[in-house]
Structures are given as structure tokens and as C-alpha cells.
Design an enzyme around this catalytic site. Structure first.
Site, PDB file in Angstrom:
ATOM      1  N   HIS A 199      26.554  36.198  45.062  1.00 28.31           N
ATOM      2  CA  HIS A 199      27.403  37.390  45.150  1.00 28.31           C
ATOM      3  C   HIS A 199      28.897  37.106  45.078  1.00 28.31           C
ATOM      4  O   HIS A 199      29.697  38.026  45.040  1.00 28.31           O
ATOM      5  CB  HIS A 199      27.106  38.156  46.440  1.00 28.31           C
ATOM      6  CG  HIS A 199      27.666  37.490  47.660  1.00 28.31           C
ATOM      7  ND1 HIS A 199      27.069  36.415  48.260  1.00 28.31           N
ATOM      8  CD2 HIS A 199      28.803  37.722  48.354  1.00 28.31           C
ATOM      9  CE1 HIS A 199      27.805  36.028  49.286  1.00 28.31           C
ATOM     10  NE2 HIS A 199      28.860  36.797  49.378  1.00 28.31           N
TER      11      HIS A 199
HETATM   12  C1  UD1 Z   1      31.815  40.854  51.320  1.00 28.67           C
HETATM   13  C2  UD1 Z   1      32.725  39.771  51.910  1.00 28.67           C
HETATM   14  C3  UD1 Z   1      32.086  38.407  51.714  1.00 28.67           C
HETATM   15  C4  UD1 Z   1      30.666  38.368  52.244  1.00 28.67           C
HETATM   16  C5  UD1 Z   1      29.893  39.475  51.539  1.00 28.67           C
HETATM   17  C6  UD1 Z   1      28.443  39.520  51.919  1.00 28.67           C
HETATM   18  C7  UD1 Z   1      35.173  40.099  51.816  1.00 28.67           C
HETATM   19  C8  UD1 Z   1      36.389  39.674  51.096  1.00 28.67           C
HETATM   20  N1  UD1 Z   1      34.002  39.733  51.230  1.00 28.67           N
HETATM   21  O1  UD1 Z   1      31.777  40.656  49.908  1.00 28.67           O
HETATM   22  O2  UD1 Z   1      32.848  37.449  52.418  1.00 28.67           O
HETATM   23  O3  UD1 Z   1      30.083  37.113  51.947  1.00 28.67           O
HETATM   24  O4  UD1 Z   1      30.529  40.708  51.882  1.00 28.67           O
HETATM   25  O5  UD1 Z   1      27.799  40.518  51.200  1.00 28.67           O
HETATM   26  O6  UD1 Z   1      35.262  40.707  52.851  1.00 28.67           O
HETATM   27  N2  UD1 Z   1      28.335  47.653  48.024  1.00 28.67           N
HETATM   28  C9  UD1 Z   1      27.276  48.517  48.098  1.00 28.67           C
HETATM   29  N3  UD1 Z   1      26.714  48.725  49.309  1.00 28.67           N
HETATM   30  C10 UD1 Z   1      27.162  48.123  50.436  1.00 28.67           C
HETATM   31  C11 UD1 Z   1      28.238  47.242  50.341  1.00 28.67           C
HETATM   32  C12 UD1 Z   1      28.814  47.018  49.128  1.00 28.67           C
HETATM   33  O7  UD1 Z   1      26.849  49.088  47.095  1.00 28.67           O
HETATM   34  O8  UD1 Z   1      26.594  48.374  51.526  1.00 28.67           O
HETATM   35  C13 UD1 Z   1      28.957  47.404  46.728  1.00 28.67           C
HETATM   36  C14 UD1 Z   1      30.398  47.912  46.707  1.00 28.67           C
HETATM   37  O9  UD1 Z   1      30.462  49.136  46.061  1.00 28.67           O
HETATM   38  C15 UD1 Z   1      31.156  46.843  45.975  1.00 28.67           C
HETATM   39  C16 UD1 Z   1      30.262  45.627  46.012  1.00 28.67           C
HETATM   40  O10 UD1 Z   1      29.006  45.996  46.544  1.00 28.67           O
HETATM   41  O11 UD1 Z   1      31.367  47.183  44.639  1.00 28.67           O
HETATM   42  C17 UD1 Z   1      30.877  44.511  46.813  1.00 28.67           C
HETATM   43  O12 UD1 Z   1      31.069  44.887  48.189  1.00 28.67           O
HETATM   44  P1  UD1 Z   1      32.337  44.379  49.035  1.00 28.67           P
HETATM   45  O13 UD1 Z   1      32.160  44.750  50.453  1.00 28.67           O
HETATM   46  O14 UD1 Z   1      33.585  44.794  48.360  1.00 28.67           O
HETATM   47  O15 UD1 Z   1      32.323  42.810  48.913  1.00 28.67           O
HETATM   48  P2  UD1 Z   1      31.139  41.760  48.940  1.00 28.67           P
HETATM   49  O16 UD1 Z   1      31.047  41.164  47.589  1.00 28.67           O
HETATM   50  O17 UD1 Z   1      29.880  42.316  49.535  1.00 28.67           O
END
Ligand code: UD1
Length: 396
Positions: free
Chosen positions: A207
């Protein structure tokens, strides 16, 4: 009076770090834990399922931040959490890990003069293109107390000029979570439910933006996984970020055609059940590097660096690139396995955290003060606060 402690949870890897601490604090008469969820992760299978698996109650406060750019997430959490901290008046704030909400809440606590404790402090990848590395640096410089998992983390903090009085090595809280629900993990039967033979498959998770946001890198990874699939059947619980990127490049259908099992992100117990039955893990996650070291399962980490070097020097982890993945997997499956496990990765970290809070809070104990802020003497016992911040007054 019981110490009111805010525990900040935000994203999937945080829930495993907060849960053992919440249970230990809730069982102790001298603490009053308040669970604050920033809402950075919000899907049922990225958040609610983890609360259920880890026996956590619904959060006392939910900030509902959701997705956004890093600035939007960090700023949104700061604005929302400042209101909560001002009205609820915690005696201390515990932040965990390295996500955007961790740095945001450390900043709020620092500015309000509330002592901030960082659990999993001192980890460094020395790669500032990684958003988590910036969050770690900001959080550690602001936190009053740094709870570290391993000796390398202590050394990193000392090298950055942090005095020993602020550092307490407590061990790895992720192992507490595993031990907390070990019976459920052992009973879950996740491999069988997916038709997989124990010891006869690998688990994949990816991820990190550096792996999945660049289409060329993602395509290289997909090719490497397809090569591995011919050697070892793979099951791949796909993170939402990765699912979007794979779908946009039609790479998900390539993986499926090659026989990889693509599944939704799994709750903690089912995921750990899958890991415990695996021959190896292929990942870019920090937590999985640690869990596989504890379990003695080979881990191939698709990254240029790791902030958790102890999983290489004392564990089962090795850093790989897409082009070396298959070769390194072969070596890991056929070579000898280390039997060591890092010191204090023993399931007793939460208790050490409580003891440290008590030690630092006692009447004649260490004032938690920064060397650079003469005007400010902080004590967990709560009487003294930042001079001049009239909004933050105990008993209000
Ligand atoms: C975040 C953390 C990372 C951790 C990871 C675990 C930061 C900088 N990054 O990254 O350290 O390892 O979480 O997953 O804080 N999304 C969903 N549903 C959710 C959550 C996210 O669909 O419940 C989608 C969002 O729309 C987004 C993408 O997933 O486009 C990434 O989510 P985001 O929370 O921005 O960062 P992670 O890559 O999950």
C-alpha cells in the site's frame, strides 16, 4: 484522582497499538482512558472490524476526518482535535505510530501544553520521501515522553539530541495485540476458509505510495508477483489505495488471470490467522515486518529501506526489489531461520507503559520538561500548565 489519558487512533495499523494500552488503562483504577478516533480510516473493514476483533469499545470521540491530501488530513485533525482537547482537558495524550493523525495530535498537545507521549518512538528510515518519516520526526521532537520498541530507536533519538530522561524502552506493543487475541487467531481458520493448505501459500500486502502510486513500479511489482505465483500460490488482501491503482491500470485482472487470490482487506484476527499459516509474507507494511519476526515466518519487504532494522538483524525480514523477489523468496524458504526475537517483544509492553506513566506522574518524580522551555514545567499530576494559555485550565 484518576489521570485522564487521551489515546489517539486513526488508521488501521494504529488500532493494534492502541488496543492493549486501552485495555490496561481501563483496568487500572488510577487511569481514565478516553479513546479518540480521528476517522483517517473509516471503511468497516479498515476500522470497525479492528475495534470488534480487539475488544475496543466505540470511540469516546470521533473526529470524522476521512480522506484528503496529507495537508488536509493533518490540518483537519488539528482543528477538530484542539476542540476536543480543550473541552475534555486530558492530563496526557498518547499518540502511536507514524500516521498523519499522530503528528497532528502531537502538535495540538504541544501547543496546548498537555504532555504528549509517543508510543513506537525513535524509528527512522532516513527516507524523507516517505510521509511517515516526516510524521515520526515531527512527533518525536514534540513528544515529552518517547516509548521505544528497540535499542536502535533509543540510539536514533539520542543522536538527535533527545535526553535520556525523555526515553523509556517499553518493547513492541504489536506483540501484546497478538497475544491478547491469540486464541481467536488460532481458532479462526482463515487459510482453510480460502481453501489454502497451511504452509503452502504466501500472503501479499502492498500500500505504500512509493510502490502503488507510480504505474511503472506497480507494473513491475505485478510482474514479480506473477512470477512468484508459479512457485508459491499467493493470497493478496488488497488495500483501498492499491485497489484503485490496480483497477485504473487493469492490473487486477492480470493478477487474477495468473491465479493470485485477490480478497478485500481482512480484519485483524482473520489476517493474522492467514499470516500464521503462511510460508512467507511479501509486503511493504511496517507492522507485518514485526509480526513475522515474532512468528519466525520469512518476510520479503518490497522497499529500499526500513525503519525497523531489528527485523533484519534479529528477525526474518529481508529487503527486496521486484527483480530480486523470486530469488530471495527461494533463499528464505530453503535457508536457515533465525530463532531469536528482539528483547522486550514479549506481550508485556502495555504494562511497562503503565508503570512508566505512574513513575513519571508521582509527586516527587521527574518533571517532564523540555530543555529549551524554561518557563514550562509539566507534571502529569496536572497542576501546572503552560503559562499564558488561559483556555487550558484544569477544572475550568
Ligand atoms: C495510511 C498511513 C500509513 C499506514 C496506512 C495503513 C499516513 C501518511 N499514512 O496510509 O502510514 O501504513 O494508512 O493503511 O498517515 N481509503 C478508503 N477507506 C478507508 C481508508 C482509506 O477507501 O477506510 C482510501 C482513501 O480514499 C485514500 C486511500 O485509501 O484514497 C489511502 O488512504 P490514506 O488514509 O490517505 O492513506 P493510506 O495509504 O491508507
Amino acid at each position: 484522582m484518576a489521570q485522564r489519558v487521551h489515546l489517539i487512533a486513526a488508521a488501521r495499523p494504529n488500532f493494534m497499538k492502541v488496543a492493549p494500552l486501552w485495555h490496561a488503562l481501563a483496568a487500572a483504577a488510577d487511569f481514565d482512558p478516553v479513546l479518540v478516533h480521528s476517522g483517517q480510516h473509516y471503511d468497516a473493514n479498515m476500522s470497525d472490524a479492528f475495534f470488534a476483533d480487539l475488544g475496543l469499545p466505540a470511540p469516546d470521540q470521533h473526529l470524522g476526518i476521512g480522506s484528503g491530501s496529507h495537508a488536509e488530513q493533518t490540518g483537519g485533525v488539528m482543528i477538530a482535535y484542539e476542540k476536543v482537547a480543550l473541552s475534555d482537558r486530558p492530563d496526557s495524550i498518547i499518540v502511536v505510530g507514524d500516521v498523519n493523525s499522530t503528528a497532528a495530535c502531537a502538535m495540538v498537545g504541544g501547543k496546548l501544553g498537555v504532555p504528549v507521549v509517543h508510543l513506537e518512538a525513535g524509528l527512522r528510515s532516513r527516507d524523507r520521501t516517505m510521509p511517515e518519516e516526516l510524521n515520526r520526526l515531527v512527533t518525536d521532537v514534540l513528544a515529552d515522553v518517547l516509548w521505544t520498541p528497540s535499542a536502535d530507536a533509543d540510539a536514533n533519538l539520542r543522536a538527535e539530541g533527545i535526553p535520556d530522561s525523555r526515553i523509556s524502552r517499553v518493547g513492541n506493543i504489536m506483540i501484546d495485540s497478538f497475544e491478547l487475541v491469540r486464541p481467536a487467531i488460532e481458532a479462526a481458520g482463515a487459510p482453510e476458509a480460502l481453501g489454502l493448505a497451511r504452509g503452502g501459500y504466501g500472503v501479499v500486502t502492498l500500500h505504500r505510495p512509493s510502490n502503488v502510486d507510480d504505474p511503472a513500479q506497480l507494473a513491475r511489482l505485478v510482474d514479480a508477483l506473477i512470477e512468484v505465483q508459479r512457485r508459491l500460490p499467493l493470497v493478496f488482501p488488497v488495500h483501498p489505495r492499491t485497489a484503485k491503482r490496480l483497477g485504473a491500470a487493469f492490473l487486477d485482472s492480470r493478477l487474477k488471470r495468473a491465479g493470485l487470490r485477490l480478497v478485500e482487506p481482512l480484519p485483524y484476527v482473520r489476517f493474522m490467522s492467514l499470516v500464521t499459516g503462511a510460508a512467507a509474507a511479501i509486503t511493504d507494511s511496517g507492522g507485518i515486518q514485526e509480526e513475522t519476526t515474532y512468528l519466525g515466518i520469512p518476510c520479503l519487504t518490497l522497499r529500499e529501506n526500513t525503519e525497523r532494522p531489528v527485523t533484519i538483524s534479529e528477525g526474518t525480514n529481508r529487503l527486496v526489489r521486484p527483480e530480486t523477489l523470486l530469488l530471495e523468496l527461494d533463499r528464505a524458504l530453503t535457508g536457515p531461520r533465525p530463532v531469536r526475537c528482539p528483547e522486550l517483544w514479549d506481550g508485556k509492553t502495555a504494562q511497562r507503559c503503565l508503570e512508566d506513566l505512574r513513575r513519571r506522574a508521582g509527586p516527587a518524580r521527574l518533571p517532564v520538561a523540555r530543555p529549551d522551555s524554561g518557563a514550562l514545567v509539566r507534571r502529569y499530576s496536572g497542576g501546572e500548565r503552560r503559562a499564558g494559555d488561559a483556555r487550558y485550565r484544569r477544572g475550568g
